[in-house]
Design a protein around this motif. Structure first.
Motif, PDB file in Angstrom:
ATOM      1  N   GLU A 112      46.452  18.021  48.764  1.00 45.14           N
ATOM      2  CA  GLU A 112      47.053  18.831  49.811  1.00 45.14           C
ATOM      3  C   GLU A 112      47.630  17.975  50.935  1.00 45.14           C
ATOM      4  OE1 GLU A 112      47.638  22.025  49.648  1.00 45.14           O
ATOM      5  OE2 GLU A 112      46.710  22.018  47.654  1.00 45.14           O
ATOM      6  N   ASP A 113      46.994  16.832  51.223  1.00 46.80           N
ATOM      7  CA  ASP A 113      47.470  15.981  52.320  1.00 46.80           C
ATOM      8  C   ASP A 113      48.654  15.112  51.926  1.00 46.80           C
ATOM      9  OD1 ASP A 113      46.064  14.351  50.587  1.00 46.80           O
ATOM     10  OD2 ASP A 113      45.102  13.178  52.171  1.00 46.80           O
ATOM     11  N   ALA A 114      49.089  15.203  50.666  1.00 43.21           N
ATOM     12  CA  ALA A 114      50.190  14.356  50.194  1.00 43.21           C
ATOM     13  C   ALA A 114      51.557  15.014  50.355  1.00 43.21           C
ATOM     14  CB  ALA A 114      49.976  13.998  48.723  1.00 43.21           C
ATOM     15  N   TRP A 115      51.586  16.332  50.488  1.00 43.15           N
ATOM     16  CA  TRP A 115      52.853  17.064  50.498  1.00 43.15           C
ATOM     17  C   TRP A 115      53.653  16.808  51.767  1.00 43.15           C
ATOM     18  CZ3 TRP A 115      54.180  18.762  45.948  1.00 43.15           C
ATOM     19  CH2 TRP A 115      53.213  19.216  45.063  1.00 43.15           C
ATOM     20  N   ARG A 116      54.989  16.951  51.616  1.00 46.07           N
ATOM     21  CA  ARG A 116      55.957  16.881  52.709  1.00 46.07           C
ATOM     22  C   ARG A 116      55.877  15.567  53.483  1.00 46.07           C
ATOM     23  NH1 ARG A 116      58.757  21.109  52.488  1.00 46.07           N
ATOM     24  NH2 ARG A 116      59.980  20.442  54.298  1.00 46.07           N
ATOM     25  N   ARG A 117      55.752  14.499  52.722  1.00 44.40           N
ATOM     26  CA  ARG A 117      55.793  13.151  53.272  1.00 44.40           C
ATOM     27  C   ARG A 117      56.785  12.333  52.445  1.00 44.40           C
ATOM     28  NH1 ARG A 117      49.443  11.668  54.104  1.00 44.40           N
ATOM     29  NH2 ARG A 117      50.313   9.658  54.756  1.00 44.40           N
TER      30      ARG A 117
ATOM     31  N   TYR B 233      57.706   9.015  50.672  1.00 43.58           N
ATOM     32  CA  TYR B 233      57.076   7.837  50.075  1.00 43.58           C
ATOM     33  C   TYR B 233      58.165   6.871  49.617  1.00 43.58           C
ATOM     34  CZ  TYR B 233      52.896  10.723  50.160  1.00 43.58           C
ATOM     35  OH  TYR B 233      51.848  11.514  50.580  1.00 43.58           O
ATOM     36  N   ILE B 234      58.274   5.765  50.308  1.00 43.93           N
ATOM     37  CA  ILE B 234      59.348   4.797  50.053  1.00 43.93           C
ATOM     38  C   ILE B 234      59.035   3.988  48.800  1.00 43.93           C
ATOM     39  CG2 ILE B 234      60.547   2.760  50.982  1.00 43.93           C
ATOM     40  CD1 ILE B 234      59.790   3.969  53.799  1.00 43.93           C
TER      41      ILE B 234
ATOM     42  N   LEU C 142      57.202  -2.431  56.141  1.00 41.89           N
ATOM     43  CA  LEU C 142      56.946  -0.994  56.252  1.00 41.89           C
ATOM     44  C   LEU C 142      55.622  -0.728  56.966  1.00 41.89           C
ATOM     45  CD1 LEU C 142      58.022   0.239  52.694  1.00 41.89           C
ATOM     46  CD2 LEU C 142      59.389   0.228  54.782  1.00 41.89           C
ATOM     47  N   GLU C 143      54.630  -1.551  56.651  1.00 35.88           N
ATOM     48  CA  GLU C 143      53.310  -1.355  57.253  1.00 35.88           C
ATOM     49  C   GLU C 143      53.343  -1.553  58.765  1.00 35.88           C
ATOM     50  OE1 GLU C 143      50.875  -4.042  55.048  1.00 35.88           O
ATOM     51  OE2 GLU C 143      50.366  -2.530  53.523  1.00 35.88           O
TER      52      GLU C 143
ATOM     53  N   ASP D 251      54.869   5.415  54.940  1.00 36.46           N
ATOM     54  CA  ASP D 251      54.305   5.635  53.604  1.00 36.46           C
ATOM     55  C   ASP D 251      55.160   4.942  52.561  1.00 36.46           C
ATOM     56  OD1 ASP D 251      52.183   7.356  54.426  1.00 36.46           O
ATOM     57  OD2 ASP D 251      53.610   9.006  54.608  1.00 36.46           O
ATOM     58  N   TYR D 252      54.510   4.349  51.568  1.00 34.85           N
ATOM     59  CA  TYR D 252      55.246   3.720  50.479  1.00 34.85           C
ATOM     60  C   TYR D 252      54.436   3.833  49.194  1.00 34.85           C
ATOM     61  CZ  TYR D 252      52.072  -0.202  51.437  1.00 34.85           C
ATOM     62  OH  TYR D 252      50.947  -0.980  51.638  1.00 34.85           O
ATOM     63  N   ILE D 253      55.104   3.629  48.077  1.00 32.16           N
ATOM     64  CA  ILE D 253      54.444   3.672  46.771  1.00 32.16           C
ATOM     65  C   ILE D 253      54.063   2.256  46.375  1.00 32.16           C
ATOM     66  CG2 ILE D 253      54.692   4.301  44.341  1.00 32.16           C
ATOM     67  CD1 ILE D 253      56.718   6.403  45.169  1.00 32.16           C
ATOM     68  N   ALA D 254      52.786   2.020  46.200  1.00 30.27           N
ATOM     69  CA  ALA D 254      52.288   0.697  45.813  1.00 30.27           C
ATOM     70  C   ALA D 254      52.232   0.589  44.291  1.00 30.27           C
ATOM     71  CB  ALA D 254      50.901   0.464  46.393  1.00 30.27           C
TER      72      ALA D 254
END
Length: 302
Positions: free
Chosen positions: A101-106, A108-109, A133-134, A139-142
């Motif tokens: 639920e906390d992942a939505w509407r963000r 992620y680069i 980015l940090e 937010d980014y995809i690792a």
């Protein structure tokens, strides 16, 4: 800068990404949201795009443009790095509904680029853009894993372990994206590969069963590690410099060709003795030799 469409991800094993697994690869989770991008225009205004067009407030791609205009961290990043373009996934409900639920509407680069000209971009490697980015808490995809000379089986194992942002016990994500920052396909394009979870399960799982992963070093990599030394590369580089009274970038193909040619001419007998008459894929050997030359002489490729 103006809107620039993100590259098409090619299905793994197609000719567009033939050889991408050779060398160092980063395997990233693929999110099932909406593709989006952010950049500054020539006047320093924050702009945003969907997969195919620049956005406006009345056509804002599921609320992404409004989200970006209120994101001060994104704006601060771009003000510090005005030549950068951020590509990512805006996570809104699509096919997969099992994200936390906390992942939505963000946002992620997953890629940071710099425009080189009207047709070409430079992809900044993950290890370089991650701390940038940090700094702005973006937010980014690792990556899920780093692989050297990956195999289909190793990619599938990673695919089946991909639960990035997924609720516990709710299955896997949409798929994986394979990036090799040293790879350019036969059309001279820097291209990424993808494997989609649903397609893999539908087409392969019943016939292949559970994949068995064996990440042993391939003989072609062992040959390069043993024989394509820094001294070996520098020797051929020096020959070209002496013959031409200096170095120019147009000699790069000559250097790549000579190193591989000399490897075959000078070291074949030693290779046969060392590895006990191995079965060698010379296309793979050539690709790995090119990668090594690029590592040794990185200054002439930059």
């Amino acid at each position: 800068m103006e809107f620039r469409k993100y590259q098409h991800l090619e299905r793994y094993s197609t000719d567009e990404v033939d050889g991408i697994e050779l060398g160092e690869c980063l395997v990233f989770p693929k999110l099932d949201g909406t593709n989006a991008s952010v950049w500054l225009d020539d006047e320093g205004n924050v702009k945003a795009g969907s997969r195919n067009r620049e956005l406006s407030l009345d056509k804002d791609n599921a609320g992404f443009y409004a989200y970006i205009l209120t994101n001060k961290n994104i704006e601060a990043y771009l003000k510090k790095h005005p030549t950068h373009r951020l590509y990512g996934e805006f996570l809104v409900p699509h096919t997969i509904k099992t994200y936390r639920e906390d992942a939505w509407r963000r946002f992620y680069i997953f890629d940071v680029t710099i425009d080189k000209d009207e047709e070409h971009v430079e992809y900044i490697p993950y290890d370089i853009y991650k701390p940038m980015l940090e700094e702005f808490e973006l937010d980014y995809i690792a990556p899920l894993v780093k692989l050297k000379n990956g195999t289909y089986e190793s990619f599938i194992k990673t695919l089946e372990q991909n639960n990035f942002l997924i609720k516990d016990g709710q299955g896997n994500g949409e798929g994986i994206v394979i990036k090799n920052y040293d790879f350019y396909n036969k059309y001279k394009r820097q291209t990424w590969a993808k494997i989609v979870t649903s397609e893999f399960k539908e087409k392969h799982y019943k016939t292949m069963g559970c994949p068995e992963v064996q990440l042993k070093e391939i003989v072609e990599q062992q040959i390069v590690d043993e024989f394509v030394t820094e001294a070996f590369v520098e020797k051929e580089y020096a020959k070209i410099v002496n013959e031409n009274e200096g170095w120019q970038s147009k000699y790069i193909p000559m250097l790549l060709g000579r190193v591989f040619s000399e490897l075959i001419k000078e070291e074949t007998w030693n290779i046969l003795k060392k590895f006990k008459n191995p079965k060698i894929d010379f296309k793979t050997l050539n690709t790995l030799t090119i990668n090594r030359v690029k590592q040794v002489k990185s200054s002439v490729f930059s």
